[in-house]
Design a protein around this motif. Sequence first.
Motif, mmCIF file in Angstrom:
data_model
loop_
_atom_site.group_PDB
_atom_site.id
_atom_site.type_symbol
_atom_site.label_atom_id
_atom_site.label_comp_id
_atom_site.label_asym_id
_atom_site.label_seq_id
_atom_site.Cartn_x
_atom_site.Cartn_y
_atom_site.Cartn_z
ATOM 1 N N VAL A 184 3.198 1.136 24.737
ATOM 2 C CA VAL A 184 3.407 1.077 26.044
ATOM 3 C C VAL A 184 4.989 2.121 26.653
ATOM 4 C CG1 VAL A 184 4.043 -0.212 28.045
ATOM 5 C CG2 VAL A 184 2.783 -1.271 26.952
ATOM 6 N N THR A 185 5.473 1.501 25.686
ATOM 7 C CA THR A 185 7.420 2.974 25.731
ATOM 8 C C THR A 185 6.726 4.148 25.234
ATOM 9 O OG1 THR A 185 7.620 2.111 23.960
ATOM 10 C CG2 THR A 185 8.521 0.726 25.570
ATOM 11 N N GLU A 186 5.790 5.197 24.457
ATOM 12 C CA GLU A 186 5.288 6.185 24.103
ATOM 13 C C GLU A 186 5.259 7.280 25.018
ATOM 14 O OE1 GLU A 186 6.025 7.290 21.571
ATOM 15 O OE2 GLU A 186 6.143 6.071 19.784
ATOM 16 N N LYS A 187 5.145 8.113 25.298
ATOM 17 C CA LYS A 187 5.581 9.431 25.802
ATOM 18 C C LYS A 187 3.872 9.865 25.810
ATOM 19 C CE LYS A 187 9.726 9.025 28.916
ATOM 20 N NZ LYS A 187 10.892 9.647 29.073
ATOM 21 N N ASN A 188 3.155 10.721 26.467
ATOM 22 C CA ASN A 188 2.474 11.712 25.287
ATOM 23 C C ASN A 188 2.613 13.130 25.502
ATOM 24 O OD1 ASN A 188 2.233 12.914 28.222
ATOM 25 N ND2 ASN A 188 0.580 12.020 28.893
ATOM 26 N N TYR A 189 1.885 13.493 24.472
ATOM 27 C CA TYR A 189 2.053 15.191 25.073
ATOM 28 C C TYR A 189 2.057 15.873 25.953
ATOM 29 C CZ TYR A 189 2.163 15.307 19.644
ATOM 30 O OH TYR A 189 2.850 14.899 18.365
ATOM 31 N N GLN A 193 4.405 11.859 30.058
ATOM 32 C CA GLN A 193 5.034 10.061 31.100
ATOM 33 C C GLN A 193 4.486 9.291 29.697
ATOM 34 O OE1 GLN A 193 2.483 11.274 34.171
ATOM 35 N NE2 GLN A 193 3.845 12.278 35.499
ATOM 36 N N THR A 194 5.103 8.054 30.396
ATOM 37 C CA THR A 194 4.211 6.982 29.834
ATOM 38 C C THR A 194 3.216 6.479 30.048
ATOM 39 O OG1 THR A 194 5.345 5.560 30.999
ATOM 40 C CG2 THR A 194 6.942 6.217 28.982
ATOM 41 N N GLY A 195 2.477 5.451 30.317
ATOM 42 C CA GLY A 195 0.918 4.874 30.767
ATOM 43 C C GLY A 195 1.704 4.239 31.978
ATOM 44 N N LEU A 196 2.852 3.831 32.623
ATOM 45 C CA LEU A 196 2.898 2.525 33.340
ATOM 46 C C LEU A 196 3.205 3.953 34.357
ATOM 47 C CD1 LEU A 196 3.823 -0.186 34.377
ATOM 48 C CD2 LEU A 196 5.938 0.586 34.291
ATOM 49 N N GLN A 197 4.224 5.210 34.246
ATOM 50 C CA GLN A 197 3.833 5.598 34.955
ATOM 51 C C GLN A 197 3.085 6.903 35.230
ATOM 52 O OE1 GLN A 197 7.412 8.964 33.584
ATOM 53 N NE2 GLN A 197 7.440 9.893 35.525
ATOM 54 N N THR A 198 1.738 7.108 34.609
ATOM 55 C CA THR A 198 0.590 7.497 34.814
ATOM 56 C C THR A 198 0.301 6.515 35.857
ATOM 57 O OG1 THR A 198 0.449 8.650 32.714
ATOM 58 C CG2 THR A 198 -1.249 7.996 33.998
ATOM 59 N N LEU A 199 0.536 5.740 35.326
ATOM 60 C CA LEU A 199 -0.432 4.995 36.488
ATOM 61 C C LEU A 199 0.281 4.254 38.110
ATOM 62 C CD1 LEU A 199 -2.296 2.200 37.072
ATOM 63 C CD2 LEU A 199 -0.554 0.906 36.154
ATOM 64 N N ALA A 200 1.441 4.429 37.837
ATOM 65 C CA ALA A 200 2.495 4.259 38.973
ATOM 66 C C ALA A 200 1.506 5.629 40.089
ATOM 67 C CB ALA A 200 3.649 4.494 39.180
ATOM 68 N N ALA A 201 1.481 6.668 39.995
ATOM 69 C CA ALA A 201 0.529 7.791 40.252
ATOM 70 C C ALA A 201 -0.597 7.876 40.153
ATOM 71 C CB ALA A 201 0.841 9.474 39.522
ATOM 72 N N LYS A 202 -1.550 6.921 40.413
ATOM 73 C CA LYS A 202 -3.106 6.169 41.273
ATOM 74 C C LYS A 202 -2.620 5.198 42.433
ATOM 75 C CE LYS A 202 -6.203 6.475 38.055
ATOM 76 N NZ LYS A 202 -6.545 7.365 38.066
ATOM 77 N N PRO A 203 -2.382 5.659 43.364
ATOM 78 C CA PRO A 203 -2.243 4.722 44.592
ATOM 79 C C PRO A 203 -3.390 4.100 44.619
ATOM 80 C CG PRO A 203 -2.479 6.940 45.165
ATOM 81 C CD PRO A 203 -2.085 6.995 43.879
ATOM 82 N N ASN A 204 -5.309 4.677 44.524
ATOM 83 C CA ASN A 204 -6.104 4.296 44.826
ATOM 84 C C ASN A 204 -6.552 3.229 43.053
ATOM 85 O OD1 ASN A 204 -7.152 5.756 46.395
ATOM 86 N ND2 ASN A 204 -8.377 7.134 45.214
ATOM 87 N N ALA A 300 18.206 0.397 27.444
ATOM 88 C CA ALA A 300 17.575 1.725 28.041
ATOM 89 C C ALA A 300 16.981 2.191 27.766
ATOM 90 C CB ALA A 300 18.476 2.949 26.396
ATOM 91 N N ILE A 301 15.659 1.088 27.508
ATOM 92 C CA ILE A 301 13.819 1.323 26.687
ATOM 93 C C ILE A 301 13.948 0.983 28.650
ATOM 94 C CG2 ILE A 301 12.330 1.260 26.403
ATOM 95 C CD1 ILE A 301 13.401 0.946 23.324
ATOM 96 N N ALA A 302 14.171 -0.012 29.226
ATOM 97 C CA ALA A 302 13.457 -0.555 29.895
ATOM 98 C C ALA A 302 13.873 0.794 31.015
ATOM 99 C CB ALA A 302 14.063 -2.033 29.967
#
Length: 612
Positions: A184-189, A193-204, A300-302
């Motif tokens: 959850v706190t890891e950012k991808n290559y 982005q984190t998984g939560l940020q990716t989900l935040a860009a999916k309004p549908n 800091a992480i939060a």
Amino acid sequence: MAYNYVIDCIPIYKAAIEGDWETAKHIFEEEKIDLNSYITYYWETTLQIAVGTNSSHHFVEQLVEWIMEVGGPELLRTNNWYGNNALHYAAKVGNTKAARLLVEKDPEITQIPNPSGHTALKLAPWYGRGETLCYLLEVTKDVVGESGTSPFQGKHGADLLTLTITAGFYDAALYLVKQYPDLVTEKNYISSQTGLQTLAAKPNAFRSGYMLGFWQRIIYSWIPVSRKKALESPIPGPSQVITSQNQNKANYNLNVPVWSVLRYLVPHIQQMYDDKVRHIQAEELVKQMCSIVINKVDHAIAWDVLGEALSTAVSYGIHELIEQCIYHYPGLVWYNVGGFYLFLAAIKQRQEKVYNLVYQMTGHKVYAATENIDGENALHFAGKLAPQHRLNTVTGAALQMQRELQWFKEVEKFVEPSYKEALNKENNTPRMVFTIEHKDLLKEAQQWMKDTSSSATVVAALLVTMAFAAIFTAPGGNKDDGKPLFLNESVFLLFAVSDAIALFSSSTSVLVFLSVLNSRFAEEDFLYALPKRLTIGLISLFISLASTMIAFSATLALVLRDKIAWIAAPVTLLAAFPVTLFLLLQYPLLVEMVRSTYGRGIFYKQNRLLLH
């Protein structure tokens, strides 16, 4: 023995595509061709072609058995030019049967990445192959592979989580979050982005971003969905139902016979059901990820993980995700969203769901008056034109103008009095900014209102003429003393009353629409006056049309009842058709206008989490 590509390989290639095992086997045996030979320009083997083209499973099965007899599992790992093996091909095309066969013969093949570091497990969500993803999640081990890391750890694991979310497989993402919380706190290559940020860009993925028409919203709210069923993990195993404190909020009986039949007969309802299930899964995914972040006990992480997700969610208006982030970490109201605090960003982006958090957190209202480097305060932001995608949330330019005025009036309520006349660097007050920015929208709103009123006036005037003439040409004619022949009939009374109502209501409609056409069309008129008049005019027009149809039906029944006794029923049904059509076509606009003008408005306390 050497072989000729054109003579030998192309026939094998065609046989692999068509699933013709006998032909391929014959060529291999006759020409003494190696089973693992490259048969294409990009070094693809027969097995890779058969798996990648979803060829006959019998073909793949026979070829794999033969390869195992000749050289063992190592031959199954042969790579093409880009370093992909047969399992990579299966993951890309969603060939789950072939994947199962390959893994049964060589369990370690799941851990092998291509030169880019992508295992078959990562490629499955990348190409949107949900069934194959679930199978590979079940068989891939959490061990360090040839890439030097586990597929479920570090940036590779973050890639897997974000790709799964991007593909819309929220049930699989829930499984990953539950089994591997560190992701959850890891950012991808791919995009850092984190998984939560990716989900935040999916309004549908959320109800707030799911665009539905008036009638679709009603159907959506009625569709029963079992929350327990929706949150079941797609990966077999014990305790696979993801639970939360709000699990019982949507426990509906899924086996409602009527809905089961409708979902089978109407594909659109089935699609809405599937979307509703995904919305439940996405909301639960947000709760799980926010809880995991907070449990790290690291500010800091939060701040970083939740803040970046919140910043993205504001742009898309995903209030469900923002509510969860604020609920778990209230200090995020101070997060810098593109140079603005949360509330200022909500005003700029016209996200009322986000802005309404002010009503639950009144202590932060004062920050809406903060100026930026250009001397602009919250009211200047409210005076600017909304982004185009936020204007289109309502029907017609007139209602768009009304919503913009509502935003301006709402922000104006709580800014300091001095800020209402404050000048920006261009020496414009907020009201001047509003006028300049909305100049074109005002013209469009004026034209929309005129066109709508003109069209309705023509219909209303026609109904006035019909209703006025009908009363002087009573059905059946008149007696010598001038009284109608059917004066004592109850049906005639229905005709007279309905005709009178039609005349009065259509006359009212004409007068109201004329008042709209003669309006000055000032900015302030679009806030209340013009929508009110248009609402009255449309309601009057509907009543007039319905009354006219009733009067016509009564007349026809009176005239033909002696000859055709059953005429009343079909005439009534036919008369109801134009009324129903008018209702279907105009009612959504009418409801939207009434709700926007007289309803609770777009600013109210709606965030349940922050109220408790």
